[in-house]
Design an enzyme around this catalytic site. Structure first.
Site, short mmCIF file in Angstrom:
data_model
loop_
_atom_site.label_atom_id
_atom_site.label_comp_id
_atom_site.label_asym_id
_atom_site.label_seq_id
_atom_site.Cartn_x
_atom_site.Cartn_y
_atom_site.Cartn_z
N HIS A 234 1.31 19.14 2.28
CA HIS A 234 1.44 17.96 2.54
C HIS A 234 1.23 17.08 1.15
O HIS A 234 1.32 15.73 1.27
CB HIS A 234 0.39 17.37 3.60
CG HIS A 234 0.64 18.06 4.84
ND1 HIS A 234 1.64 17.89 5.81
CD2 HIS A 234 -0.25 18.95 5.66
CE1 HIS A 234 1.43 18.87 6.91
NE2 HIS A 234 0.17 19.12 6.58
N ARG A 296 2.26 -0.12 -1.87
CA ARG A 296 1.84 -0.09 -3.30
C ARG A 296 3.13 0.48 -3.91
O ARG A 296 4.05 0.97 -3.41
CB ARG A 296 0.53 0.89 -3.35
CG ARG A 296 0.66 2.11 -2.74
CD ARG A 296 -0.46 2.99 -3.24
NE ARG A 296 -0.55 4.47 -2.31
CZ ARG A 296 0.16 5.32 -2.67
NH1 ARG A 296 1.15 5.22 -3.49
NH2 ARG A 296 0.04 6.28 -1.61
#
Length: 643
Positions: A234, A296
């Site tokens: 991941h 972000r």
């Protein structure tokens, strides 16, 4: 526009933000921990302020100290970078309460996307497609198991407050659900202080495609997509833009969904909406679902900048200072193709174990963009992420860009630590990746082939020996006595395997080497050495370590004759810390019987947890470290009784 900003971060992203800000005439204040006092971002800054100890909790996570530094230096705004406090809404509230500007979204927008279950519900209401699953508040194990049965296996258990793959488990059979749930919850509790989970349908040929969005608090645009499917556990490894195989219809649908997501929360600044895509039948506009929104700037933002020509940090500064969106959707277009590869200090053959070390050499070839927070002479610290650089290329087509990436990785030189450079190079030359047959399982399926450590040829061993014996820069009188050529020998090792290299120096421009059964001639012609008929590779030396810059960097150790016995295999009785770190947990007790492979302790280092396993069957004689202890590399943690 601001006249001065503070960057509440370190390393690569702090340097990246400074490059743009300073080019716009904006002065930059750096903050730094005790470990980073001589770091690159500190040297680049116009001012630098110490904020505490090496551990992030003692420095880069101290929002109050960072805000005080901004006020003391006269900064008007704070750029959070990524990681640390970048998605902490309480920090945003404190920044604004201090009369400063947060260069990013509002605290409310961050909160709206901070919990995966609440975010998915919000996205459903905004008309954004979400993955079938259970995102409710009932956390009873039987209820969650029933939800998994209703969704249909395979399913993913995911921590509600998760990120970076922590608190995530794939479950393929109902009988495995309970154990996976316990494991996911335990990891989530440790990592986030919140063990709540959600259940989602697992897509069998998943691609991870994300859309870059940018908003001004009211309106938003998208800057097209990035494909981040090349992942390991991941964690993204190589990203590209645009996504291969993308159709105009699907790009429009994903872009519109991402803009709806951003506008639904009044998003301001740069953000990324991540989607999971079912690629089992190609890319179809009815086969993508919202996963999460990162509020972000993303690590992989350079590939978007490469294909759009937009400097996203410049946009961040302009919008945060009060400007409206710098471009309309119809003004944005895609040119060419871009790749980004994440170069880390890690030992791939040892299971991608994060590495430390002082960089004796660091160089990147011309023609690529290398975003880095370190320089030659800097130390890769055990306290932070071990990223060395992001290597970015841009070409007219995907095939051209991929060739450029392979060449850039070939030409990258890192000395002083092991890296994942060979692994990245193998990926860049992977047939399936080249054919754009990509999904998130590609690395896992071909891992054994991708992690093969490049083997040195005799010429590489000779090159290292030449460096060890100072026989590269030779003089007219090098290697001679009055009556015969000089014979010399040196012992080296590669990956723990010792060998001897023997040389007859036949003159300043000719050497005859013997390594094992091989004879290798080194000759200097026109001022350049050729070894075994091949040009002598570039090299660097740091102490006893020599790096030969060929095949992504071959590392040799010069063996001190007095220490040669140290290579004779490790002590199977002792479990040692492979790197400096914090002992997170100890599972062994004196007198306990253990089997080879049993987990005896967990070491936390470089933002990751590492299980330390028993090397053999035996009985624990002594536990030498307790949970919460900070240890150095090589520290003995558990000792087994002698056999």
């Amino acid at each position: 526009m601001f006249s001065k900003i503070l960057i509440a971060n370190r390393g690569e992203i702090a340097c990246r933000v400074m490059e743009t800000a300073q080019s716009m005439g904006v002065a930059c204040v750096a903050v730094h921990s005790e470990a980073d006092v001589a770091a690159k971002h500190v040297a680049m800054a116009d001012e630098a302020v110490p904020i505490g100890g090496a551990a992030p909790a003692d420095s880069y996570l101290r929002g109050d100290v960072i805000i005080e530094a901004a006020l003391d230096t006269g900064a008007q705004a704070i750029h959070p970078g990524y990681g640390f406090l970048s998605e902490n809404p309480e920090f945003v509230d404190l920044v604004e309460a201090a009369g400063l500007t947060f260069i990013g979204p509002s605290a409310d927008a961050i909160r709206a996307m901070g919990l995966k279950d609440a975010a998915k519900k919000l996205m459903e209401e905004a008309g954004v497609p979400v993955v079938p699953g259970y995102h409710g508040n009932n956390q009873d194990p039987e209820h969650l198991s029933g939800a998994a049965d209703a969704i249909g296996y395979p399913v993913l258990i995911k921590a509600v407050a998760g990120g970076g793959g922590k608190g995530m488990r794939l479950v393929e059979r109902s009988q495995d659900f309970a154990a996976a749930l316990d494991s996911a919850r335990g990891e989530a509790r440790t990592a986030f202080g919140n063990d709540a989970v959600l259940i989602e349908k697992f897509v069998t040929k998943p691609r991870h495609i994300e859309v870059q969005v940018f908003g001004d608090g009211t309106h938003a645009v998208h800057l097209f997509e990035r494909d981040c499917s090349l992942q390991r556990r991941h964690q993204k490894v190589i990203e590209e833009a645009p996504a291969p195989g993308m159709t105009d219809e699907m790009r429009a649908a994903m872009g519109q969904a991402a803009v709806r997501a951003a506008e639904a929360i009044g998003y301001k600044g740069a953000g990324t909406v991540e989607f999971i895509v079912d690629a089992s039948d190609g890319l179809r506009p009815d086969r993508f679902w919202f996963m999460e929104m990162n509020t972000r700037l993303q690590v992989e933002h350079p590939v978007t900048e490469a294909i759009t020509g937009v400097d996203l940090v410049e946009w961040q500064l302009r919008v945060a200072s009060g400007e409206s969106l710098p471009a309309r959707q119809e003004d944005l277009s895609i040119t060419g193709h871009a790749f980004e590869a994440r170069l880390y200090a890690e030992d791939v053959p040892k299971g991608f174990l994060p590495a430390t070390g002082t960089l004796s050499h660091l160089a990147f070839p011309q023609g690529c963009r290398a975003d880095s927070g370190v320089r030659a002479g800097d130390t890769i610290s055990p306290w932070y992420d071990p990223m060395i650089a992001k290597v970015i290329v841009h070409g007219r087509t995907r095939a051209v860009a991929l060739s450029q990436l392979a060449a850039a990785l070939d030409g990258t030189q890192v000395g002083g630590t092991v890296t994942n450079l060979a692994f990245l190079g193998a990926l860049a030359r992977h047939d399936g990746f080249a054919a754009a047959d990509v999904d998130t399982g590609l690395i896992g399926r071909d891992l054994d082939a991708l992690v093969q450590d490049p083997a040195p040829e005799p010429r590489h061993r000779v090159a290292a020996a030449m460096q060890a014996l100072n026989l590269v820069e030779t003089r007219e009188d090098s290697g001679f006595t009055l009556w015969a050529p000089l014979h010399r020998a040196v012992q080296l090792s590669h990956r723990g395997e010792a060998f001897e290299a023997d040389v007859q120096v036949a003159g300043p421009d000719r050497q005859i080497w013997r390594v094992g059964e091989a004879e290798v001639i080194a000759e200097r012609r026109g001022g350049a050495w050729r070894v075994g008929g091949e040009r002598l590779p570039a090299m660097s030396r740091s102490g006893h370590t020599i790096t030969v810059f060929d095949r992504y960097g071959l590392v040799f150790e010069v063996i001190d004759p007095l220490e040669r016995d140290a290579l004779a295999g490790g002590d199977l009785n002792v479990v040692e810390a492979p790197m400096p770190g914090l002992v997170k947990a100890v599972f062994a007790e004196a007198g306990q019987s253990v089997s080879a492979g049993d987990r005896l302790a967990i070491l936390e280092a470089m933002k990751m947890e590492h299980s330390l396993l028993a090397a053999r069957d035996g009985v624990v004689a002594e536990v030498l470290a307790a949970a919460g202890t900070q240890v150095e590399a090589g520290a003995a943690l558990v000792r087994l009784e002698e056999e």
